[in-house]
Enzyme design. Structure first.
Site: not given
Length: 568
Positions: A229, A158, A90, A220, A101, A103
């Site tokens: 989701y 993450d 995202s 989303k 978060d 990624d």
């Protein structure tokens, strides 16, 4: 496409019509709604995220240098090793919010391997970081994709890893878009690298990025609100929803975000799955010869029930965790959403109606499994074990459905519920491990020494809604339960028997914990039916055919008030 525009997608557009005045008004209302629910990150939040990423880049370069030094490489080689971080998901697409978060992928030259990553990155990060800003740091090396989960300066990261066997160094201007970077990578590393490649290519395959981002933000929010989701729970993850929205943007290249939303639900409610969704023709390579998604040649690809295919080589199915059960749930949601959006266009509904909270806990099920992992030890090791348990939860649901269990559907809620408890004795600890929240405390209080000698207990609970098969006369989920326990607890690197535990507890809807319900939810209550003649419960001195949960290897929640509950 008219006007000399580049054709995007595997077919021509359905419509190239410009938005009407009404559609633009609906789009403005949609954007205002997303702003009201705080879906957009603030400028200050974005600035903080950029600073954290810059810090991670610095840590990565130092981490690579230290690995090179530990392996005795010449200083001139060490100085040129480099190392880069790349974002995907995202944040890379530009649809993140304040709670999202980031990624992130750490890419290193061939000198550094995954063992080096888990041995050296953590110490390097902690040494170079402000301790007051390190909120958490958890390494999960045995995950499906090995990962480090951390929170720094209130930003969740993450962090996954890939070493490129074909690259002696990773300079600052290194690009992952060339197919050559995939040379020599195993399947796991290819998936990691392709997350970055897909995010970048995705934005190049939509005609209007702003429209795409507005529509994707809305999808989303909707998918999360409706509890459909998350790849690990058998639903599309962020990238799969993004690909589906991008395809609608290709089919309606001049539409605004609200129109894309309307067309999205109208198309998917009637989509003929397993007909796949592509953004472009699947690429091949005579040089790398990697396996690409092809159900005519690959048996496992043929089993995918809702194939949504990534655009970057080698193309993969981003939705292979979707099952017939979760697809059925999504089809019902597509239908509901389509009807509501049509009502919005007619002035009968509002956008708030579309994003109404799910009824997973209030209406959908009478029976649940509470899958509870717990620890009386430190939080970081527990988080690693909790991550492992979550990665296996989909297998528990699948084994319940495909086995001869008497259960038609086992539906996993879209996230695990984390709690912290303070217990005075073993009896209270056992109650917590059975699902009680009587001793729950705010998470921030867990680090405070209360001075009363009480024990902090960490738990994560996943709730699985059960739908019984028609004419169920027997219930036996002992095998799926024991198999799940085995998968979770057999790894001694993450499971510590001295302080951790796994419980799977039958919970009736009226016994669900109160913190699962939000304002406006109506919590189920126990119905008080008159007792039947005891003789009707027995035939020739034996119990009725329907088995008790207590006989299936499960714990039973609230036994003191619900003695020997039956499936009714």
């Amino acid at each position: 496409m008219s006007g000399g525009r580049k054709k995007l997608g595997v077919t021509d557009p359905i419509s190239e019509a410009q938005p009407t005045k009404q559609e633009l008004q609906l789009n403005e209302q949609l954007i205002e709604y997303l702003k009201r629910i705080n879906n957009f990150e603030t400028p200050e939040g974005n600035e903080r995220r950029e600073k954290v990423l810059k810090h991670l880049q610095m840590v990565t370069e130092e981490f690579v240098r230290r690995v090179g030094k530990s392996k005795g490489l010449p200083q001139s080689t060490i100085d040129n090793l480099g190392g880069m971080i790349y974002t995907y998901g995202s944040y890379a697409i530009g649809v993140h919010g304040p709670d999202s978060d980031i990624d992130t992928l750490v890419v290193t030259p061939k000198t550094v391997d995954v063992d080096d990553y888990f041995k050296h990155f953590g110490p390097t990060f902690k040494e170079l970081s402000d301790p007051a800003k390190i909120n958490s740091f958890v390494a999960v090396p045995d995950a499906f994709v090995p990962i480090i989960k951390l929170e720094y300066d209130s930003v969740d990261i993450d962090l996954i890893f890939a070493s490129l066997p074909s690259q002696p160094s990773i300079p600052h201007d290194f690009s992952l878009l060339d197919q050559g970077v995939l040379r020599g990578l195993d399947d796991q590393a290819i998936r990691s690298v392709n997350g970055v490649r897909t995010a970048k290519e995705l934005l190049e395959l939509v005609p209007q990025q702003t429209t795409f981002k507005h529509a994707l933000r809305a999808i989303k929010v909707w998918a999360n609100k409706r509890a459909i989701y998350g790849f690990v729970f058998g639903y599309p993850g962020g990238i799969a929803w993004a690909i589906m929205v991008a395809r609608l943007c290709q089919l309606y290249p001049f539409a605004c975000g609200s129109t894309i939303l309307s067309k999205f639900f109208a198309l998917l409610r009637t989509w003929n799955w397993p007909r796949p969704i592509f953004l472009k023709q699947v690429e091949t390579s005579d040089v790398l010869n990697l396996s690409v998604w092809n159900p005519t040649q690959n048996y496992h690809d043929k089993l995918h029930v809702m194939p949504v295919i990534t655009p970057s080589y080698p193309s993969m199915c981003s939705t292979h965790s979707v099952t017939h059960s979760t697809l059925k749930i999504m089809k019902n949601e597509f239908l509901r959403a389509s009807e509501i959006v049509n009502g919005i266009a007619d002035g009968k509904n509002t956008w708030a109606d579309l994003f109404q909270r799910h009824t997973f806990f209030t209406l959908d099920h009478k029976y649940y499994l509470s899958v509870i992992v717990s620890s009386t030890g430190n939080k970081d090791p527990f988080d690693a074990y909790s991550g492992r348990a979550q990665s296996k939860i989909r297998l528990l649901a699948r084994n319940i459905e495909v086995g001869n269990t008497g259960i038609e559907m086992a539906r996993v809620y879209r996230k695990g519920i984390e709690r912290v408890h303070r217990c005075a004795n073993e009896k209270e600890i056992d109650e917590v491990r059975q699902g009680s929240i009587k001793y729950k405390i705010p998470a921030e209080d867990a680090t405070t020494d209360s001075g009363d000698g009480k024990t902090i207990v960490y738990t994560t609970t996943w709730y699985v809604g059960l739908t019984l098969a028609e004419a169920t006369k027997a219930l036996d989920i002992s095998y799926p339960v024991e198999e799940y326990r085995r998968l979770c607890e057999d790894d001694n690197d993450v499971f510590d028997r001295s302080c951790m535990g796994t419980k799977i507890v039958h919970t009736r809807n009226y016994d669900l914990p109160s913190d699962l319900f939000e304002q406006g939810d109506i919590k189920p209550t126990k119905s008080h039916k008159p007792k039947k003649d005891e003789k009707k419960k027995k035939v020739n001195g034996t119990k009725g055919a329907k088995r008790q949960f207590a006989e299936t290897g499960l714990e039973v929640r609230n036994m003191s008030t619900t003695k020997n509950p039956r499936l009714l």
